[in-house]
Design a protein around this motif. Structure first.
Motif, PDB file in Angstrom:
ATOM      1  N   LEU A 199       0.831  -1.196   0.000  1.00 39.23           N
ATOM      2  CA  LEU A 199       0.000   0.000   0.000  1.00 39.23           C
ATOM      3  C   LEU A 199       0.870   1.253   0.000  1.00 39.23           C
ATOM      4  CD1 LEU A 199      -2.972   0.739  -0.021  1.00 39.23           C
ATOM      5  CD2 LEU A 199      -2.936   0.788   2.488  1.00 39.23           C
ATOM      6  N   GLN A 200       1.968   1.224   0.748  1.00 41.58           N
ATOM      7  CA  GLN A 200       2.913   2.332   0.725  1.00 41.58           C
ATOM      8  C   GLN A 200       3.434   2.551  -0.692  1.00 41.58           C
ATOM      9  OE1 GLN A 200       6.089   1.767   3.531  1.00 41.58           O
ATOM     10  NE2 GLN A 200       4.739   1.450   5.271  1.00 41.58           N
ATOM     11  N   ASN A 201       3.817   1.460  -1.345  1.00 44.82           N
ATOM     12  CA  ASN A 201       4.348   1.549  -2.706  1.00 44.82           C
ATOM     13  C   ASN A 201       3.315   2.123  -3.669  1.00 44.82           C
ATOM     14  OD1 ASN A 201       6.637   0.327  -1.662  1.00 44.82           O
ATOM     15  ND2 ASN A 201       6.078  -1.713  -2.389  1.00 44.82           N
ATOM     16  N   LEU A 202       2.066   1.712  -3.502  1.00 41.72           N
ATOM     17  CA  LEU A 202       0.998   2.201  -4.370  1.00 41.72           C
ATOM     18  C   LEU A 202       0.816   3.703  -4.217  1.00 41.72           C
ATOM     19  CD1 LEU A 202      -1.357   1.711  -6.323  1.00 41.72           C
ATOM     20  CD2 LEU A 202      -2.801   1.226  -4.319  1.00 41.72           C
ATOM     21  N   PHE A 203       0.786   4.185  -2.978  1.00 41.20           N
ATOM     22  CA  PHE A 203       0.633   5.620  -2.744  1.00 41.20           C
ATOM     23  C   PHE A 203       1.782   6.407  -3.384  1.00 41.20           C
ATOM     24  CE2 PHE A 203      -1.791   4.573   1.406  1.00 41.20           C
ATOM     25  CZ  PHE A 203      -2.989   4.503   0.724  1.00 41.20           C
ATOM     26  N   LEU A 204       3.007   5.922  -3.190  1.00 43.82           N
ATOM     27  CA  LEU A 204       4.169   6.619  -3.738  1.00 43.82           C
ATOM     28  C   LEU A 204       4.153   6.619  -5.265  1.00 43.82           C
ATOM     29  CD1 LEU A 204       7.009   5.411  -1.333  1.00 43.82           C
ATOM     30  CD2 LEU A 204       5.959   7.676  -1.425  1.00 43.82           C
ATOM     31  N   LEU A 205       3.801   5.493  -5.865  1.00 46.86           N
ATOM     32  CA  LEU A 205       3.753   5.412  -7.327  1.00 46.86           C
ATOM     33  C   LEU A 205       2.690   6.357  -7.895  1.00 46.86           C
ATOM     34  CD1 LEU A 205       4.181   1.572  -7.934  1.00 46.86           C
ATOM     35  CD2 LEU A 205       5.792   3.388  -8.545  1.00 46.86           C
ATOM     36  N   VAL A 232       1.756   9.198  -6.556  1.00 49.54           N
ATOM     37  CA  VAL A 232       2.322  10.544  -6.456  1.00 49.54           C
ATOM     38  C   VAL A 232       3.308  10.790  -7.595  1.00 49.54           C
ATOM     39  CG1 VAL A 232       3.729  12.100  -5.066  1.00 49.54           C
ATOM     40  CG2 VAL A 232       2.015  10.661  -3.949  1.00 49.54           C
ATOM     41  N   ILE A 233       4.185   9.824  -7.837  1.00 49.01           N
ATOM     42  CA  ILE A 233       5.177   9.952  -8.913  1.00 49.01           C
ATOM     43  C   ILE A 233       4.486  10.163 -10.257  1.00 49.01           C
ATOM     44  CG2 ILE A 233       6.981   8.745 -10.198  1.00 49.01           C
ATOM     45  CD1 ILE A 233       7.660   7.297  -7.536  1.00 49.01           C
ATOM     46  N   LEU A 234       3.448   9.366 -10.531  1.00 51.57           N
ATOM     47  CA  LEU A 234       2.726   9.472 -11.803  1.00 51.57           C
ATOM     48  C   LEU A 234       2.059  10.839 -11.937  1.00 51.57           C
ATOM     49  CD1 LEU A 234       1.649   8.230 -14.397  1.00 51.57           C
ATOM     50  CD2 LEU A 234      -0.249   7.263 -13.081  1.00 51.57           C
ATOM     51  N   LEU A 235       1.411  11.303 -10.871  1.00 47.99           N
ATOM     52  CA  LEU A 235       0.758  12.612 -10.912  1.00 47.99           C
ATOM     53  C   LEU A 235       1.769  13.725 -11.183  1.00 47.99           C
ATOM     54  CD1 LEU A 235      -1.738  12.327  -7.907  1.00 47.99           C
ATOM     55  CD2 LEU A 235      -2.340  12.537 -10.324  1.00 47.99           C
ATOM     56  N   PHE A 236       2.902  13.670 -10.512  1.00 48.06           N
ATOM     57  CA  PHE A 236       3.928  14.696 -10.687  1.00 48.06           C
ATOM     58  C   PHE A 236       4.513  14.662 -12.100  1.00 48.06           C
ATOM     59  CE2 PHE A 236       5.284  15.511  -5.982  1.00 48.06           C
ATOM     60  CZ  PHE A 236       4.052  16.087  -5.766  1.00 48.06           C
ATOM     61  N   LEU A 237       4.757  13.467 -12.610  1.00 48.67           N
ATOM     62  CA  LEU A 237       5.311  13.357 -13.962  1.00 48.67           C
ATOM     63  C   LEU A 237       4.347  13.918 -15.005  1.00 48.67           C
ATOM     64  CD1 LEU A 237       7.051   9.851 -13.969  1.00 48.67           C
ATOM     65  CD2 LEU A 237       8.152  12.087 -14.161  1.00 48.67           C
ATOM     66  N   PHE A 252       9.243  22.245 -10.982  1.00 47.35           N
ATOM     67  CA  PHE A 252       8.801  21.902  -9.623  1.00 47.35           C
ATOM     68  C   PHE A 252       8.274  20.473  -9.576  1.00 47.35           C
ATOM     69  CE2 PHE A 252       5.340  21.517  -6.551  1.00 47.35           C
ATOM     70  CZ  PHE A 252       5.950  21.926  -5.374  1.00 47.35           C
ATOM     71  N   PHE A 253       7.394  20.136 -10.502  1.00 45.66           N
ATOM     72  CA  PHE A 253       6.817  18.791 -10.509  1.00 45.66           C
ATOM     73  C   PHE A 253       7.842  17.733 -10.914  1.00 45.66           C
ATOM     74  CE2 PHE A 253       2.651  21.009 -10.760  1.00 45.66           C
ATOM     75  CZ  PHE A 253       2.036  20.366  -9.696  1.00 45.66           C
ATOM     76  N   LEU A 254       8.749  18.093 -11.811  1.00 49.41           N
ATOM     77  CA  LEU A 254       9.801  17.150 -12.191  1.00 49.41           C
ATOM     78  C   LEU A 254      10.698  16.846 -10.999  1.00 49.41           C
ATOM     79  CD1 LEU A 254      11.286  15.486 -14.308  1.00 49.41           C
ATOM     80  CD2 LEU A 254      12.583  17.547 -14.923  1.00 49.41           C
ATOM     81  N   ALA A 255      11.086  17.893 -10.266  1.00 49.79           N
ATOM     82  CA  ALA A 255      11.902  17.692  -9.071  1.00 49.79           C
ATOM     83  C   ALA A 255      11.155  16.859  -8.038  1.00 49.79           C
ATOM     84  CB  ALA A 255      12.298  19.043  -8.474  1.00 49.79           C
ATOM     85  N   MET A 312      12.317  13.235  -6.449  1.00 46.32           N
ATOM     86  CA  MET A 312      12.433  13.025  -5.003  1.00 46.32           C
ATOM     87  C   MET A 312      11.591  11.838  -4.550  1.00 46.32           C
ATOM     88  SD  MET A 312      12.325  16.961  -3.611  1.00 46.32           S
ATOM     89  CE  MET A 312      12.097  16.383  -1.929  1.00 46.32           C
ATOM     90  N   MET A 313      10.356  11.775  -5.036  1.00 52.76           N
ATOM     91  CA  MET A 313       9.477  10.684  -4.636  1.00 52.76           C
ATOM     92  C   MET A 313       9.944   9.364  -5.247  1.00 52.76           C
ATOM     93  SD  MET A 313       7.560  12.262  -2.618  1.00 52.76           S
ATOM     94  CE  MET A 313       6.430  10.952  -2.187  1.00 52.76           C
ATOM     95  N   GLY A 314      10.539   9.435  -6.429  1.00 47.67           N
ATOM     96  CA  GLY A 314      11.098   8.231  -7.033  1.00 47.67           C
ATOM     97  C   GLY A 314      12.244   7.676  -6.203  1.00 47.67           C
TER      98      GLY A 314
END
Length: 256
Positions: free
Chosen positions: A70-76, A78-83, A97-100, A104-106
């Motif tokens: 579940l932790q991994n899902l949340f982080l992924l 976030v990464i997808l949204l930012f990308l 900003f979003f790329l950085a 970081m989240m990656g």
């Protein structure tokens, strides 16, 4: 229910219903389910949250359970949204900003999953020697150091400043160009909720309720994983807030 509770909301405002659902009800249900299963006294239920795999390094056990997944899902997410935002935004500063943020989240995601070492070990059928192979950068047994506790303290301090102090202060004092990205005041209540469940998990652990057949659960010395899961859930909510915020940064007003 909207996919993004912040879409269409003025500034950081949410309806009372959405605020209570996303910041109280959802994290409460997640914690009650995971904590309840782990301390249920039933081996299958506990193993769903964090299994014991005796032939693997004990640090890898929890990586195969629902809690870590579940932790991994949340982080992924976030990464997808930012990308996606780094590609869609028109202003270059917002793209950067979003790329950085995605980078970081990656990095955080890779640290969380030990760079996939647990999967590699599982495929081998045995664990590698910790003194020869580093599992991640913040807990490097091969080099004889561990930054876990120090990084947790730094993280807790920064989260307190940004997700609790900043929303409260920003109602009385403008934070300049950062005003638009200050977290919603609902985060203050949300973090109070997860602190309650974090204390509950530690209390149950202190009472030895994770013992099954005389053996401690896979989260021994890592009960804070429950709070970490909630933290990542709130990271996702904050990412959704940023996605709905336009512009991200207030421009300085010029006076004629």
């Amino acid at each position: 229910m909207k996919w993004n509770p912040f879409s269409g909301a003025p500034g950081q405002a949410l309806t009372r219903r959405d605020g209570l659902v996303y910041f109280v009800l959802v994290p409460a249900c997640i914690n009650l389910l995971l904590i309840g299963l782990y301390f249920s006294g039933d081996q299958l239920a506990q193993y769903l949250v964090a299994p014991r795999i005796e032939w693997l390094n004990k640090r890898s056990w929890r990586e195969f359970g629902a809690l870590e997944q579940l932790q991994n899902l949340f982080l992924l997410c976030v990464i997808l949204l930012f990308l996606l935002q780094s590609l869609r935004r028109e202003r270059i500063v917002e793209r950067l900003f979003f790329l950085a943020g995605s980078l970081m989240m990656g990095f955080l995601f890779l640290e969380e999953v030990d760079y996939g070492l647990h999967i590699y070990e599982y495929s081998l059928g045995y664990s590698l020697d910790e003194e020869e192979v580093a599992r991640n950068l913040h807990n490097n047994e091969a080099l004889g150091y561990s930054l876990t506790d120090r990084l947790k303290r730094i993280s807790d301090t920064l989260m307190f400043i940004w997700f609790i102090l900043a929303p409260l202060v920003s109602t009385k004092v403008s934070l300049g160009p950062l005003q638009n990205i200050v977290p919603s005041r609902w985060f203050v209540l949300g973090f109070c909720v997860i602190l309650v469940f974090s204390e509950l998990a530690h209390y149950l652990d202190d009472q030895g309720l994770d013992l099954i057949d005389g053996l401690k659960g896979a989260l021994v010395d890592n009960i804070s994983e429950f709070r970490e899961t909630s933290n990542y859930y709130f990271y996702l909510l904050y990412a959704l807030q940023l996605v709905a915020t336009r512009p991200l940064f207030r421009q300085a007003q010029t006076h004629a």
